[in-house]
Design a protein around this motif. Structure first.
Motif, PDB file in Angstrom:
ATOM      1  N   PHE A 105       0.902  -1.184  -0.002  1.00 25.39           N
ATOM      2  CA  PHE A 105      -0.073  -0.092  -0.005  1.00 25.39           C
ATOM      3  C   PHE A 105       0.773   1.207   0.039  1.00 25.39           C
ATOM      4  O   PHE A 105       2.060   1.297   0.602  1.00 25.39           O
ATOM      5  CB  PHE A 105      -0.871  -0.071   1.172  1.00 25.39           C
ATOM      6  N   GLU A 106       0.415   2.216  -0.600  1.00 29.80           N
ATOM      7  CA  GLU A 106       0.809   3.729  -0.649  1.00 29.80           C
ATOM      8  C   GLU A 106      -0.249   4.632  -0.006  1.00 29.80           C
ATOM      9  O   GLU A 106      -1.191   4.692  -0.917  1.00 29.80           O
ATOM     10  CB  GLU A 106       1.630   4.208  -1.767  1.00 29.80           C
TER      11      GLU A 106
ATOM     12  N   SER B   9      -2.951 -10.094   7.916  1.00 33.45           N
ATOM     13  CA  SER B   9      -3.107  -8.735   8.470  1.00 33.45           C
ATOM     14  C   SER B   9      -4.282  -8.145   8.331  1.00 33.45           C
ATOM     15  O   SER B   9      -5.295  -8.565   7.492  1.00 33.45           O
ATOM     16  CB  SER B   9      -2.186  -8.217   8.072  1.00 33.45           C
ATOM     17  N   ILE B  10      -4.729  -7.137   9.003  1.00 31.59           N
ATOM     18  CA  ILE B  10      -5.735  -5.957   8.663  1.00 31.59           C
ATOM     19  C   ILE B  10      -5.292  -4.700   8.134  1.00 31.59           C
ATOM     20  O   ILE B  10      -4.369  -4.370   8.718  1.00 31.59           O
ATOM     21  CB  ILE B  10      -6.542  -5.870   9.934  1.00 31.59           C
TER      22      ILE B  10
ATOM     23  N   HIS C 174      -3.082   2.092   8.340  1.00 32.04           N
ATOM     24  CA  HIS C 174      -2.274   1.355   9.318  1.00 32.04           C
ATOM     25  C   HIS C 174      -2.705  -0.044   9.361  1.00 32.04           C
ATOM     26  O   HIS C 174      -3.575  -0.643   8.583  1.00 32.04           O
ATOM     27  CB  HIS C 174      -3.204   1.580  10.545  1.00 32.04           C
ATOM     28  N   VAL C 175      -1.703  -0.968   9.180  1.00 29.80           N
ATOM     29  CA  VAL C 175      -1.596  -2.356   8.984  1.00 29.80           C
ATOM     30  C   VAL C 175      -1.266  -3.105  10.455  1.00 29.80           C
ATOM     31  O   VAL C 175      -0.626  -2.582  11.098  1.00 29.80           O
ATOM     32  CB  VAL C 175      -0.566  -2.645   8.181  1.00 29.80           C
TER      33      VAL C 175
ATOM     34  N   ALA D  98      -3.724  -9.169  14.769  1.00 29.01           N
ATOM     35  CA  ALA D  98      -5.027  -9.472  14.013  1.00 29.01           C
ATOM     36  C   ALA D  98      -5.693 -10.815  13.994  1.00 29.01           C
ATOM     37  O   ALA D  98      -6.913 -11.018  13.664  1.00 29.01           O
ATOM     38  CB  ALA D  98      -4.707  -9.083  12.442  1.00 29.01           C
ATOM     39  N   ALA D  99      -4.809 -11.745  14.767  1.00 22.53           N
ATOM     40  CA  ALA D  99      -5.256 -13.088  14.743  1.00 22.53           C
ATOM     41  C   ALA D  99      -6.593 -13.554  15.069  1.00 22.53           C
ATOM     42  O   ALA D  99      -7.596 -14.288  14.635  1.00 22.53           O
ATOM     43  CB  ALA D  99      -4.189 -13.981  15.708  1.00 22.53           C
ATOM     44  N   LEU D 100      -7.170 -12.864  16.337  1.00 27.29           N
ATOM     45  CA  LEU D 100      -8.541 -13.165  16.585  1.00 27.29           C
ATOM     46  C   LEU D 100      -9.407 -12.762  15.988  1.00 27.29           C
ATOM     47  O   LEU D 100     -10.419 -13.709  15.536  1.00 27.29           O
ATOM     48  CB  LEU D 100      -8.708 -12.402  18.069  1.00 27.29           C
TER      49      LEU D 100
END
Length: 372
Positions: free
Chosen positions: A147-148, A160-161, A202-203, A209-211
């Motif tokens: 992403f940019e 990831s989120i 934001h990543v 993010a696992a849950l």
């Protein structure tokens, strides 16, 4: 992951004697319109309302599997499924394939998407044109993306989120991917997080993010076993897990909301002062610039009557300041143009309402009596 294996699911048969192209388009249109309305009807009676005991279920919104390969991207793009073509400029990086499903939880809708690799760009012009200021949450079950956003790059790996503010531009390249997405209203995001400005781009790393990732994967397979009435509770669980994941990724401690709002109020006033003479100084522009909702903007300047009243007052003060200077009268039309009023007549009326006299009388009084 090969393009041919990405999009599986509902297929539309070609009527005998009909040419493939119109049949595919009719099939896709029917699927899309049904899914986007969120209308899951009884198979025996399409007009019958869902009974209270109805189960949740994923609805196929779009699928290229049954389409000729050379038409898949064109049909998806022209169909503007989920408004994606309206909001993004896209460029496939390999033969295109896609499948998209929709789950309506009552208070939240979530989409499950499978795409081949593609470039996605939300330009500043598109963001300004559609005036969409939602936040889009993308949970990546498979396939990485680069992403940019706001001039900085971020890599979103599998698991990831990614959070994106639709009021701001972004560009990303995605590998062939499987993802779950949802759009949240800005006001709802502000209730989840003390500050929204840092969220764009934001990543949330896989360990944080696992849950949420595992919960959504489970929901993908088990939603059909849940009653429709459980939708809002499931939606709240998703939002709670999102909040926990983002907080963990920022390693946030409790934030002093009053202090945050004081700082935001200073930012808002500074932004207004910098653009006070611009006719494009609008609530929508300020909302995008500060990354907050319109209701938050109003709350920040509530004591001054709201944003529009505050801007009007500051502009009139600037006009009065110019009129108090000897030789500073100029023309009312010039002052109106300089300070963002639509015309001299409107400025004259607004000035009289506030100061009880015309701009000309105000100027004459202060030139004759400089200490006033």
């Amino acid at each position: 992951m090969h393009a041919a294996s990405l999009a599986k699911g509902a297929r539309t048969a070609t009527p005998a004697g009909a040419s493939p192209r119109p049949a595919w388009r009719r099939g896709c249109t029917a699927i899309m319109s049904s899914a986007m309305r969120g209308a899951v009807k009884s198979a025996s009676d399409p007009q019958a309302p869902l009974p209270p005991s109805a189960r949740l279920g994923w609805v196929r919104a779009f699928d290229t599997a049954a389409l000729p390969a050379n038409e898949r991207y064109e049909v998806w793009r022209d169909g503007d499924v989920a408004n994606l073509s309206t909001r993004y400029e896209t460029t496939p990086e390999e033969p295109f394939a896609a499948a998209m499903d929709w789950l309506d939880l009552g208070t939240l809708g979530i989409g499950h998407a499978v795409f081949t690799s593609q470039q996605w760009e939300r330009t500043r012009q598109k963001a300004a044109r559609d005036d969409n200021d939602d936040f889009v949450i993308s949970v990546r079950h498979a396939g990485a993306a680069i992403f940019e956003m706001d001039g900085r790059e971020a890599i979103a790996p599998t698991g990831s989120i990614v959070i994106a503010d639709m009021a701001r531009p972004k560009h990303h390249y995605s590998e062939a991917s499987i993802s779950t997405g949802m759009a949240l209203k800005r006001a709802d995001v502000e209730r989840l997080f003390p500050s929204t400005r840092a969220l764009h781009g934001h990543v949330v790393a896989p360990e944080h993010a696992a849950l949420l990732v595992s919960h959504l994967a489970l929901l993908r397979g088990q939603a059909e076993h849940m009653p429709a009435a459980s939708g809002p509770m499931l939606a709240q669980t998703i939002l709670d897990l999102l909040s926990v994941s983002v907080a963990a990724s920022f390693a946030e401690r409790p934030v002093d909301r009053d202090r945050h709002e004081r700082a935001l109020r200073v930012q808002l006033r500074d932004e207004i002062e910098r653009n006070l003479g611009s006719p494009s100084l609008t609530v929508a522009r300020l909302s995008r610039s500060l990354g907050v909702s319109r209701s938050t903007l109003y709350r920040l300047l509530q004591d001054e009557g709201g944003v529009q009243a505050y801007v009007r007052t500051r502009r009139l003060e600037k006009v009065a300041e110019a009129l108090r200077r000897e030789g500073g009268r100029g023309t009312i039309a010039a002052l109106a143009e300089r300070w963002g009023f639509c015309d001299a007549a409107y400025l004259g009326r607004a000035f009289r309402e506030t100061y009880g006299m015309t701009p000309g009388d105000y100027h004459a009084m202060h030139v004759a009596h400089p200490r006033l």
